[in-house]
Design an enzyme around this catalytic site. Structure first.
Site, PDB file in Angstrom:
ATOM      1  N   CYS A   2       0.847  -1.192   0.000  1.00  0.00           N
ATOM      2  CA  CYS A   2       0.000   0.000   0.000  1.00  0.00           C
ATOM      3  C   CYS A   2       0.879   1.237   0.000  1.00  0.00           C
ATOM      4  CB  CYS A   2      -0.855   0.017   1.263  1.00  0.00           C
ATOM      5  SG  CYS A   2      -1.766  -1.491   1.540  1.00  0.00           S
ATOM      6  N   ARG A  27       1.241   1.861  -5.873  1.00  0.00           N
ATOM      7  CA  ARG A  27       1.538   0.893  -4.795  1.00  0.00           C
ATOM      8  C   ARG A  27       0.281   0.132  -4.375  1.00  0.00           C
ATOM      9  NH1 ARG A  27       6.295   1.759  -2.280  1.00  0.00           N
ATOM     10  NH2 ARG A  27       5.510   0.710  -0.442  1.00  0.00           N
ATOM     11  N   TRP A  70      -3.765  -1.841  -1.277  1.00  0.00           N
ATOM     12  CA  TRP A  70      -3.753  -3.077  -2.069  1.00  0.00           C
ATOM     13  C   TRP A  70      -4.150  -4.147  -1.070  1.00  0.00           C
ATOM     14  CZ3 TRP A  70      -0.207  -7.473  -2.448  1.00  0.00           C
ATOM     15  CH2 TRP A  70      -0.431  -8.257  -3.588  1.00  0.00           C
ATOM     16  N   ASN A  96       1.100   0.248   6.110  1.00  0.00           N
ATOM     17  CA  ASN A  96       1.487  -0.580   4.965  1.00  0.00           C
ATOM     18  C   ASN A  96       2.300  -1.724   5.532  1.00  0.00           C
ATOM     19  OD1 ASN A  96       2.356  -1.695   2.526  1.00  0.00           O
ATOM     20  ND2 ASN A  96       4.156  -0.350   2.465  1.00  0.00           N
ATOM     21  N   GLY A  97       1.900  -2.966   5.248  1.00  0.00           N
ATOM     22  CA  GLY A  97       2.646  -4.132   5.736  1.00  0.00           C
ATOM     23  C   GLY A  97       1.665  -5.223   6.145  1.00  0.00           C
ATOM     24  N   GLU A 463      10.316 -12.384 -20.556  1.00  0.00           N
ATOM     25  CA  GLU A 463       9.957 -10.999 -20.196  1.00  0.00           C
ATOM     26  C   GLU A 463       8.866 -10.482 -21.114  1.00  0.00           C
ATOM     27  OE1 GLU A 463      10.319  -9.190 -17.800  1.00  0.00           O
ATOM     28  OE2 GLU A 463       9.904  -7.155 -18.489  1.00  0.00           O
ATOM     29  N   LYS A 467       5.181  -9.075 -19.890  1.00  0.00           N
ATOM     30  CA  LYS A 467       4.662  -7.749 -20.255  1.00  0.00           C
ATOM     31  C   LYS A 467       3.261  -7.876 -20.846  1.00  0.00           C
ATOM     32  CE  LYS A 467       6.706  -5.597 -18.405  1.00  0.00           C
ATOM     33  NZ  LYS A 467       7.573  -6.312 -17.538  1.00  0.00           N
ATOM     34  N   GLU A 470       0.569  -9.248 -18.173  1.00  0.00           N
ATOM     35  CA  GLU A 470       0.257  -8.503 -16.946  1.00  0.00           C
ATOM     36  C   GLU A 470      -0.431  -7.171 -17.231  1.00  0.00           C
ATOM     37  OE1 GLU A 470       3.519  -7.229 -14.507  1.00  0.00           O
ATOM     38  OE2 GLU A 470       4.802  -6.841 -16.211  1.00  0.00           O
ATOM     39  N   HIS A 486       8.209 -29.659 -27.413  1.00  0.00           N
ATOM     40  CA  HIS A 486       8.160 -30.740 -26.403  1.00  0.00           C
ATOM     41  C   HIS A 486       6.851 -30.705 -25.622  1.00  0.00           C
ATOM     42  CE1 HIS A 486      12.234 -32.120 -27.094  1.00  0.00           C
ATOM     43  NE2 HIS A 486      12.589 -30.859 -27.206  1.00  0.00           N
ATOM     44  N   LYS A 580       3.203  -2.267  -7.548  1.00  0.00           N
ATOM     45  CA  LYS A 580       4.539  -1.981  -8.061  1.00  0.00           C
ATOM     46  C   LYS A 580       5.611  -2.744  -7.298  1.00  0.00           C
ATOM     47  CE  LYS A 580       7.652  -0.130 -10.591  1.00  0.00           C
ATOM     48  NZ  LYS A 580       7.796  -0.667 -11.973  1.00  0.00           N
TER      49      LYS A 580
HETATM   50  C1  AGP Z   1       7.318  -6.437 -13.784  1.00  0.00           C
HETATM   51  O1  AGP Z   1       6.629  -5.876 -14.907  1.00  0.00           O
HETATM   52  C2  AGP Z   1       6.386  -6.804 -12.691  1.00  0.00           C
HETATM   53  N1  AGP Z   1       5.651  -5.671 -12.270  1.00  0.00           N
HETATM   54  C3  AGP Z   1       7.033  -7.572 -11.552  1.00  0.00           C
HETATM   55  O2  AGP Z   1       7.317  -8.850 -12.064  1.00  0.00           O
HETATM   56  C4  AGP Z   1       8.341  -7.019 -10.944  1.00  0.00           C
HETATM   57  O3  AGP Z   1       9.391  -7.098 -11.876  1.00  0.00           O
HETATM   58  C5  AGP Z   1       8.696  -7.892  -9.729  1.00  0.00           C
HETATM   59  O4  AGP Z   1       7.652  -7.769  -8.780  1.00  0.00           O
HETATM   60  C6  AGP Z   1      10.037  -7.523  -9.081  1.00  0.00           C
HETATM   61  O5  AGP Z   1       9.979  -6.218  -8.595  1.00  0.00           O
HETATM   62  P1  AGP Z   1      11.350  -5.556  -8.017  1.00  0.00           P
HETATM   63  O6  AGP Z   1      12.318  -5.466  -9.176  1.00  0.00           O
HETATM   64  O7  AGP Z   1      10.944  -4.222  -7.480  1.00  0.00           O
HETATM   65  O8  AGP Z   1      11.874  -6.493  -6.957  1.00  0.00           O
END
Ligand code: AGP
Length: 585
Positions: A2, A27, A70, A96-97, A463, A467, A470, A486, A580
């Site tokens: 959060c 966040r 969140w 937050n936590g 990657e 992208k 997500e 396979h 994030k």
């Molecule tokens: C990446 O697009 C994602 N949002 C997510 O996988 C992110 O890379 C992952 O949570 C790691 O975050 P960080 O680099 O802040 O540790």
């Protein structure tokens, strides 16, 4: 994960809190709330949904706290939104936590007559402070309450008729902004960077009391602590969208600049890190998500250029390797946010085994930076979009430099990356974007997209798939080119799109033959390659720059993902269910 914020000063607190929460929405954005203190009165507003939907009136005051959520414990409802109040409504907190022992505390407090209004873990903090405040000062009541908490917290707290605002942290981030006669507390710098760049990063298990001055104490002992005032290098403009509609496209378009920031690392710094890598007996890259993909890319470059094996492990899996660790092991956690709980847990395990920890992160003063023996800043600037774009390529570039430096060939890496900057500008130009909008309109209704690559472009395929899925919610999977046949090739049908990453390197011919296997089963082939090919149904021209190629190949996919999201009505900056920085395990 959060976002929390607190303000005390000469301006209207609600305005500061609202604008700050908008900067922290990345966040978490299930719900939000604000409590403003006006002497006798604590006025609270809570809403589910996004801040941008709010057009109501906010209470005026000069001190308040805010929260954007969140959801972890308790559904997305107004009553679960923060701030949470004590029974008598005299104390308000935002958290937050995760409070791991909240149920036990809740039961004890309920037995003492406290009435809970939410299903959250966080609410126990307000009632715990209220309980201690019966005999102690507000400051001491907060400190005592924090001592009872197990788990993680970043907290802001105020009280009716009080003149102080209190902040505290353990494993979750909290930074103090020092203005001219005004104080800010926030999870991250962008929340108040429009007002001040003078910051103090609170240490773990420290509490700050902001009143007429700043007082920091150790939560356990209450003894005073001194923390330096640091100047943040970011500008307010960097933390805002500028002329872009979304942070995602702004940050994709900044990648030429982030490459320059990577190149700005001195030879001595890079060579010093490479020396630590070369002297270690066993090296682990540890990361999550996109940062993991960057680490996996680098492991191929270390193997090819430095003839060195690097273990690459998901942070959440790393604790299962602990028996392999020694005091000669070097663990390199890679994390844009520096707050990812899985990464922090891996660091704890590494240190418990005597291993040394060298962190690569983008956030100054982050928990990871403070927990590591050494750290290297990515200097990619604030990345607000939930998706990692510029931080991914920044990590790949920095790790590529380290691989070459490990082999005494740093100058070659610099040359590759310098050459890539001009190409990145072409790949993020309007002309390329128009071509990718055309591709996105062809793929927007698809249910599955596959991506294949070989060598350093296998992690690029992973990657790319991350992208796409997500941000557009289209199911996407990345594979090594040789693996699709396979099993998963059974899913290929007429029109199934497959992105083929085919640079002009040693992987080219084999990945083209893998593409043919898909084409012969009706697949729609999107080729990322220097030259067009008769099997491509759609060609995205990308030159080959040796080992820096992974930097370039992901960029068209980042842009494609953005347009897929926009065409499908998804929010590119705040995808559903994501945050994030994932500060829960
Ligand atoms: C990446 O697009 C994602 N949002 C997510 O996988 C992110 O890379 C992952 O949570 C790691 O975050 P960080 O680099 O802040 O540790």
């Amino acid at each position: 994960m959060c976002g929390i914020i607190g303000y005390k000063g000469k301006r209207n607190a609600s305005d500061i809190l609202l604008s700050g929460l908008k900067r922290l929405e990345y966040r978490g954005y299930d719900s939000w709330g604000i409590t403003a203190q006006n002497g006798e009165e604590l006025a609270t507003i809570k809403r589910t949904g996004k801040l941008s939907d709010f057009d109501g009136k906010l209470p005026s005051s000069h001190m308040g706290i805010g929260h954007t959520r969140w959801a972890t414990h308790g559904g997305v409802t107004e009553r679960n939104a923060h701030p949470h109040l004590s029974c008598d409504g005299a104390i308000a907190i935002a958290h937050n936590g995760i409070i791991e022992n909240y149920q036990e505390l809740r039961d004890e407090l309920s037995a003492k007559g406290h009435v809970f209004k939410s299903d959250t873990d966080s609410e126990v903090i307000a009632h715990l402070i209220e309980e201690y405040a019966k005999e102690k000062s507000f400051k001491e009541a907060v400190r005592k309450a924090l001592q009872q908490l197990k788990g993680s917290y970043a907290l802001v707290a105020i009280r009716r008729n009080g003149s102080e605002i209190i902040g505290a942290r353990k494993e979750s981030p909290l930074v103090i902004g020092i203005g001219d006669g005004e104080w800010f507390l926030a999870s991250d710098v962008p929340a108040f960077i429009d007002y001040t760049k003078d910051v103090v990063f609170l240490g773990d298990e420290e509490m700050a009391v902001l009143d007429r001055g700043l007082e920091i104490v150790d939560i356990g002992t209450g003894s005073p602590i001194r923390r330096p005032i640091e100047k943040v290098s970011w500008s307010a403009e960097q933390a805002s969208k500028g002329e872009f509609e979304h942070y995602m496209m702004k940050e994709i378009s900044e990648q030429n600049e982030t490459m320059r920031q990577v190149l700005a690392h001195s030879d001595s710094e890079i060579m010093g890190i490479a020396k630590r890598i070369n002297e270690a007996f066993g090296v682990f890259f540890v990361a999550c998500g996109s940062s993991y993909h960057a680490a996996l890319t680098a492991s191929y470059v270390f193997s090819k250029i430095a003839k060195k094996h690097i273990n690459v492990v998901y942070a959440s899996e790393f604790p299962y390797y602990e028996d392999f660790l020694t005091d000669r092991t070097l663990v390199i956690p890679i994390s844009q946010s520096g707050e990812t709980a899985d990464v922090m847990q891996a660091v704890k395990v590494a240190k418990s085994k005597g291993a040394k920890v060298l962190a690569i992160t983008n956030v100054m003063g982050s928990s990871l930076m403070r927990a590591a023996h050494w750290s290297v800043m990515m200097n990619a600037g604030p990345e607000i979009c939930v998706l990692s774009t510029k931080s991914y390529t920044s990590q790949v570039a920095l790790l590529t430099m380290l691989a070459y430096a490990s082999a005494g060939r740093l100058a070659e890496a610099r040359a590759h990356i310098e050459k890539s900057v001009a190409e990145i500008e072409r790949l993020t130009s309007a002309e390329t974007k128009i071509k990718l909008v055309e591709l996105a309109s062809k793929l927007r209704e698809k249910e599955n997209i596959y991506v294949i690559g070989r060598g350093t472009n296998y992690p690029t395929a992973l990657e790319a798939a991350l992208k796409i899925k997500e941000v557009s919610y289209i199911h996407a999977e990345g594979f090594p080119g040789g693996e699709l046949k396979h099993g998963t090739i059974a899913l290929i049908e007429e029109g199934t799109p497959c992105i083929v990453i085919a640079p002009g390197d040693e992987t080219h011919n084999e990945i083209i033959s893998n593409a043919m296997e898909i084409k012969s089963r009706g697949g729609y082939i999107i080729g990322l390659s220097p030259e067009n090919n008769e099997i491509f149904d759609f060609h995205i021209p990308i030159p080959t720059f040796g080992e820096a190629n992974a930097l370039l190949n992901i960029i068209p996919i980042q842009i494609l993902s953005y347009y897929l999201a926009v065409l499908r009505g998804c929010d590119p900056d705040k995808p559903k269910n994501l945050a994030k920085s994932v500060t829960v395990k």
